[in-house]
Design a protein around this motif. Structure first.
Motif, mmCIF file in Angstrom:
data_model
loop_
_atom_site.group_PDB
_atom_site.id
_atom_site.type_symbol
_atom_site.label_atom_id
_atom_site.label_comp_id
_atom_site.label_asym_id
_atom_site.label_seq_id
_atom_site.Cartn_x
_atom_site.Cartn_y
_atom_site.Cartn_z
ATOM 1 N N ALA A 28 0.829 -1.558 -0.004
ATOM 2 C CA ALA A 28 0.264 0.431 -0.178
ATOM 3 C C ALA A 28 0.881 1.117 -0.353
ATOM 4 O O ALA A 28 0.096 1.884 -0.620
ATOM 5 C CB ALA A 28 -0.890 -0.062 1.150
ATOM 6 N N GLN A 29 1.731 1.701 0.775
ATOM 7 C CA GLN A 29 2.691 2.211 0.867
ATOM 8 C C GLN A 29 3.773 2.245 -0.402
ATOM 9 O O GLN A 29 3.791 3.768 -0.932
ATOM 10 C CB GLN A 29 3.365 2.443 1.973
ATOM 11 N N ALA A 30 4.217 1.681 -1.612
ATOM 12 C CA ALA A 30 4.382 1.409 -2.633
ATOM 13 C C ALA A 30 3.872 1.851 -3.647
ATOM 14 O O ALA A 30 4.028 2.601 -3.765
ATOM 15 C CB ALA A 30 4.766 0.247 -2.716
ATOM 16 N N SER A 31 2.370 1.572 -3.651
ATOM 17 C CA SER A 31 1.415 2.144 -4.643
ATOM 18 C C SER A 31 0.723 3.716 -4.141
ATOM 19 O O SER A 31 1.090 4.913 -5.185
ATOM 20 C CB SER A 31 0.192 1.158 -4.891
ATOM 21 N N ARG A 32 1.228 3.973 -3.064
ATOM 22 C CA ARG A 32 1.404 5.607 -2.364
ATOM 23 C C ARG A 32 2.200 6.560 -3.333
ATOM 24 O O ARG A 32 2.250 7.230 -3.392
ATOM 25 C CB ARG A 32 0.851 6.073 -1.115
ATOM 26 N N VAL A 33 3.993 5.812 -3.174
ATOM 27 C CA VAL A 33 4.563 6.379 -2.722
ATOM 28 C C VAL A 33 5.229 6.314 -5.110
ATOM 29 O O VAL A 33 5.389 7.459 -5.260
ATOM 30 C CB VAL A 33 6.261 5.763 -2.417
ATOM 31 N N LYS A 34 3.891 4.726 -5.471
ATOM 32 C CA LYS A 34 4.014 5.475 -6.602
ATOM 33 C C LYS A 34 3.674 6.808 -7.324
ATOM 34 O O LYS A 34 3.764 7.042 -8.677
ATOM 35 C CB LYS A 34 4.159 4.267 -7.419
ATOM 36 N N ARG A 35 2.504 6.874 -6.845
ATOM 37 C CA ARG A 35 1.474 8.301 -7.156
ATOM 38 C C ARG A 35 2.204 9.311 -6.942
ATOM 39 O O ARG A 35 2.195 10.206 -7.580
ATOM 40 C CB ARG A 35 -0.044 7.765 -5.952
ATOM 41 N N LEU A 36 2.751 9.968 -5.774
ATOM 42 C CA LEU A 36 3.700 10.360 -5.704
ATOM 43 C C LEU A 36 4.658 10.832 -6.149
ATOM 44 O O LEU A 36 5.394 12.108 -7.411
ATOM 45 C CB LEU A 36 4.320 9.870 -4.025
ATOM 46 N N ASN A 37 5.084 9.706 -6.983
ATOM 47 C CA ASN A 37 6.272 9.367 -7.737
ATOM 48 C C ASN A 37 5.925 9.971 -9.014
ATOM 49 O O ASN A 37 6.635 11.330 -9.832
ATOM 50 C CB ASN A 37 7.323 8.753 -8.487
ATOM 51 N N ALA A 38 4.482 9.481 -9.529
ATOM 52 C CA ALA A 38 4.559 10.542 -11.463
ATOM 53 C C ALA A 38 3.330 11.516 -10.635
ATOM 54 O O ALA A 38 4.172 12.757 -12.326
ATOM 55 C CB ALA A 38 3.001 9.246 -11.218
ATOM 56 N N ALA A 39 3.119 12.013 -9.796
ATOM 57 C CA ALA A 39 2.852 13.661 -9.386
ATOM 58 C C ALA A 39 3.628 14.472 -9.851
ATOM 59 O O ALA A 39 4.319 15.827 -10.170
ATOM 60 C CB ALA A 39 1.908 13.760 -8.551
ATOM 61 N N LEU A 40 4.743 13.893 -9.282
ATOM 62 C CA LEU A 40 6.363 15.198 -9.336
ATOM 63 C C LEU A 40 6.711 14.902 -10.181
ATOM 64 O O LEU A 40 7.147 16.040 -10.796
ATOM 65 C CB LEU A 40 7.386 14.641 -8.085
ATOM 66 N N SER A 41 6.759 14.076 -11.568
ATOM 67 C CA SER A 41 7.224 13.995 -12.417
ATOM 68 C C SER A 41 6.095 14.898 -13.124
ATOM 69 O O SER A 41 7.382 15.861 -13.825
ATOM 70 C CB SER A 41 7.512 12.321 -12.946
ATOM 71 N N ALA A 42 5.422 14.989 -13.170
ATOM 72 C CA ALA A 42 4.503 15.621 -13.872
ATOM 73 C C ALA A 42 5.321 17.451 -14.331
ATOM 74 O O ALA A 42 5.288 18.488 -14.733
ATOM 75 C CB ALA A 42 3.094 15.640 -14.014
ATOM 76 N N LEU A 43 5.133 17.481 -12.612
ATOM 77 C CA LEU A 43 5.658 18.730 -11.975
ATOM 78 C C LEU A 43 6.429 19.106 -12.866
ATOM 79 O O LEU A 43 7.338 20.270 -13.544
ATOM 80 C CB LEU A 43 5.696 18.830 -10.358
ATOM 81 N N GLU A 44 7.798 18.479 -13.024
ATOM 82 C CA GLU A 44 9.798 18.424 -13.025
ATOM 83 C C GLU A 44 9.231 18.870 -15.227
ATOM 84 O O GLU A 44 9.985 19.309 -15.304
ATOM 85 C CB GLU A 44 10.189 16.700 -12.926
ATOM 86 N N GLU A 45 8.001 17.876 -15.610
ATOM 87 C CA GLU A 45 8.489 18.228 -16.962
ATOM 88 C C GLU A 45 7.943 19.199 -17.115
ATOM 89 O O GLU A 45 8.655 19.740 -18.007
ATOM 90 C CB GLU A 45 7.035 16.209 -17.220
ATOM 91 N N ARG A 46 6.261 20.027 -16.730
ATOM 92 C CA ARG A 46 6.255 20.532 -16.822
ATOM 93 C C ARG A 46 7.086 22.261 -16.945
ATOM 94 O O ARG A 46 6.850 22.732 -17.545
ATOM 95 C CB ARG A 46 4.933 21.559 -16.130
ATOM 96 N N GLN A 47 8.189 21.742 -15.742
ATOM 97 C CA GLN A 47 9.696 22.875 -14.921
ATOM 98 C C GLN A 47 9.830 22.703 -16.397
ATOM 99 O O GLN A 47 10.671 24.287 -17.203
ATOM 100 C CB GLN A 47 10.038 22.587 -14.364
ATOM 101 N N LYS A 48 10.409 22.043 -17.278
ATOM 102 C CA LYS A 48 10.913 21.742 -18.343
ATOM 103 C C LYS A 48 10.529 22.897 -19.590
ATOM 104 O O LYS A 48 10.797 23.423 -20.284
ATOM 105 C CB LYS A 48 11.739 20.631 -18.645
ATOM 106 N N GLY A 49 9.425 22.389 -19.098
ATOM 107 C CA GLY A 49 8.542 23.021 -20.995
ATOM 108 C C GLY A 49 8.359 24.339 -20.941
ATOM 109 O O GLY A 49 8.602 25.442 -20.818
#
Length: 67
Positions: A46-67
């Motif tokens: 359960a923790q692993a899936s929550r952290v996976k969602r955090l990673n995805a959300a943060l990755s999206a923010l990082e991509e927006r910052q690059k673009g």
């Protein structure tokens, strides 16, 4: 890291990452290091899936910052 502290850290990150933007005064690199730190301490699926969602959300923010 004990289970209770890990839960608190994940909850905090879930709250913060849902409210920050790429232009926030705290750099995304700080939040990336926090997510990476809890990621290494995950003990249950359960923790692993929550952290996976955090990673995805943060990755999206990082991509927006690059673009």
């Amino acid at each position: 890291m004990n289970h209770q502290q890990l839960e608190k850290d994940i909850q905090h990150l879930e709250h913060v990452i849902s409210h920050i933007s790429a232009e926030d005064r705290i750099p995304l690199s700080y939040w990336r290091s926090r997510v990476d730190s809890v990621s290494g301490a995950v003990r249950v699926p359960a923790q692993a899936s929550r952290v996976k969602r955090l990673n995805a959300a943060l990755s999206a923010l990082e991509e927006r910052q690059k673009g």
